[in-house]
Write a protein that holds these residues in place. Structure first.
Motif, PDB file in Angstrom:
ATOM      1  N   ILE A 178      26.469  -1.229 -19.091  1.00  0.00           N
ATOM      2  CA  ILE A 178      25.473  -1.846 -18.205  1.00  0.00           C
ATOM      3  C   ILE A 178      25.022  -0.924 -17.081  1.00  0.00           C
ATOM      4  N   THR A 179      25.949  -0.258 -16.426  1.00  0.00           N
ATOM      5  CA  THR A 179      25.611   0.526 -15.232  1.00  0.00           C
ATOM      6  C   THR A 179      24.921   1.858 -15.536  1.00  0.00           C
ATOM      7  N   LYS A 180      24.801   2.237 -16.793  1.00  0.00           N
ATOM      8  CA  LYS A 180      24.169   3.514 -17.146  1.00  0.00           C
ATOM      9  C   LYS A 180      22.644   3.466 -17.084  1.00  0.00           C
ATOM     10  N   TYR A 181      22.071   2.281 -16.946  1.00  0.00           N
ATOM     11  CA  TYR A 181      20.628   2.135 -17.088  1.00  0.00           C
ATOM     12  C   TYR A 181      19.994   1.499 -15.853  1.00  0.00           C
ATOM     13  N   PRO A 182      18.725   1.848 -15.596  1.00  0.00           N
ATOM     14  CA  PRO A 182      18.043   1.297 -14.413  1.00  0.00           C
ATOM     15  C   PRO A 182      17.584  -0.142 -14.629  1.00  0.00           C
ATOM     16  N   GLY A 183      17.175  -0.742 -13.552  1.00  0.00           N
ATOM     17  CA  GLY A 183      16.584  -2.074 -13.608  1.00  0.00           C
ATOM     18  C   GLY A 183      17.565  -3.184 -13.315  1.00  0.00           C
ATOM     19  N   PRO A 184      17.027  -4.361 -12.997  1.00  0.00           N
ATOM     20  CA  PRO A 184      17.857  -5.512 -12.663  1.00  0.00           C
ATOM     21  C   PRO A 184      18.654  -6.002 -13.863  1.00  0.00           C
ATOM     22  N   LYS A 185      19.851  -6.448 -13.575  1.00  0.00           N
ATOM     23  CA  LYS A 185      20.776  -6.963 -14.595  1.00  0.00           C
ATOM     24  C   LYS A 185      20.869  -8.475 -14.477  1.00  0.00           C
ATOM     25  N   CYS A 238      22.713  -5.769 -19.636  1.00  0.00           N
ATOM     26  CA  CYS A 238      22.176  -4.514 -19.111  1.00  0.00           C
ATOM     27  C   CYS A 238      20.776  -4.688 -18.535  1.00  0.00           C
ATOM     28  N   SER A 239      20.167  -5.840 -18.793  1.00  0.00           N
ATOM     29  CA  SER A 239      18.833  -6.124 -18.257  1.00  0.00           C
ATOM     30  C   SER A 239      18.633  -7.638 -18.199  1.00  0.00           C
ATOM     31  N   THR A 281      17.036  -4.773  -3.749  1.00  0.00           N
ATOM     32  CA  THR A 281      18.036  -3.791  -4.167  1.00  0.00           C
ATOM     33  C   THR A 281      17.346  -2.616  -4.847  1.00  0.00           C
ATOM     34  N   ASP A 282      18.066  -1.522  -4.961  1.00  0.00           N
ATOM     35  CA  ASP A 282      17.547  -0.311  -5.591  1.00  0.00           C
ATOM     36  C   ASP A 282      17.342  -0.535  -7.084  1.00  0.00           C
ATOM     37  N   TRP A 283      16.195  -0.160  -7.591  1.00  0.00           N
ATOM     38  CA  TRP A 283      15.876  -0.353  -9.004  1.00  0.00           C
ATOM     39  C   TRP A 283      16.833   0.416  -9.910  1.00  0.00           C
ATOM     40  N   ASP A 284      17.142   1.658  -9.538  1.00  0.00           N
ATOM     41  CA  ASP A 284      17.962   2.501 -10.404  1.00  0.00           C
ATOM     42  C   ASP A 284      19.449   2.136 -10.387  1.00  0.00           C
ATOM     43  N   LYS A 335      10.139   1.663 -15.337  1.00  0.00           N
ATOM     44  CA  LYS A 335      11.050   1.889 -16.454  1.00  0.00           C
ATOM     45  C   LYS A 335      12.292   1.005 -16.353  1.00  0.00           C
ATOM     46  N   ALA A 336      12.629   0.393 -17.475  1.00  0.00           N
ATOM     47  CA  ALA A 336      13.839  -0.421 -17.588  1.00  0.00           C
ATOM     48  C   ALA A 336      14.459  -0.149 -18.951  1.00  0.00           C
ATOM     49  N   VAL A 337      15.517  -0.844 -19.253  1.00  0.00           N
ATOM     50  CA  VAL A 337      16.197  -0.677 -20.523  1.00  0.00           C
ATOM     51  C   VAL A 337      15.784  -1.804 -21.477  1.00  0.00           C
ATOM     52  N   MET A 338      15.807  -1.557 -22.763  1.00  0.00           N
ATOM     53  CA  MET A 338      15.581  -2.561 -23.800  1.00  0.00           C
ATOM     54  C   MET A 338      14.173  -3.181 -23.774  1.00  0.00           C
TER      55      MET A 338
END
Length: 163
Positions: free
Chosen positions: A45-52, A67-68, A96-99, A121-124
């Motif tokens: 989860i923590t390897k990728y940017p964006g809100p979780k 992860c998103s 909060t910080d996006w990254d 940019k986000a994940v998935m």
């Protein structure tokens, strides 16, 4: 007189039964740790940017983490999962910080506003960026594109690109 005192002793019990359990519930969040994996896709989860996001299930001790917020919705909107959900939490992208989202920025997913189709940019796939206020979501959409949606407007069809 004895009956009167007995009635007085029972009064607190009667009023106590009318109290709503929903108002007593405080939504709690689970910290996302360095090695936690997404419940849907298995990615760290923590390897990728964006809100979780995270889903709190009724009568379950495990808390699925994602992860998103997009993956959280893909899980939560499946009919077999919907009825098991107590509540959901998402990072407030406006505070909060996006990254590297801070777990202190979790908010109730149902009261959030979302920006879908942003260039950020986000994940998935395309981000489903949550915000605690509509004004913050609109400002983000103006800067990064996308449209502002309420919780109930996020659907599996939308996430699949069919809408």
């Amino acid at each position: 007189m004895k009956k009167f005192y007995s009635l007085l002793l029972l009064m607190p019990l009667l009023f106590g039964c009318n109290k709503s359990e929903a108002t007593d519930q405080v939504h709690k969040t689970e910290m996302i740790h360095e090695h936690d994996r997404c419940h849907l896709c298995g990615m760290v989860i923590t390897k990728y940017p964006g809100p979780k996001g995270q889903v709190h299930l009724k009568a379950e001790k495990i808390v699925p983490k994602f992860c998103s917020s997009r993956d959280m919705f893909n899980f939560a909107l499946q009919s077999e999962n919907k009825r098991q959900i107590d509540y959901m939490m998402v990072h407030d992208a406006g505070s909060t910080d996006w990254d590297r989202p801070d777990d202190g920025a979790f908010i109730d997913a149902q009261s959030a506003f979302y920006v879908y189709g942003t260039t950020k940019k986000a994940v998935m796939g395309p981000a489903v960026a949550p915000f605690s206020t509509k004004a913050a979501a609109e400002a983000f959409a103006t800067e990064y594109g996308g449209r502002v949606l309420a919780f109930n407007e996020i659907t599996l069809e939308l996430l699949a690109g069919d809408k």
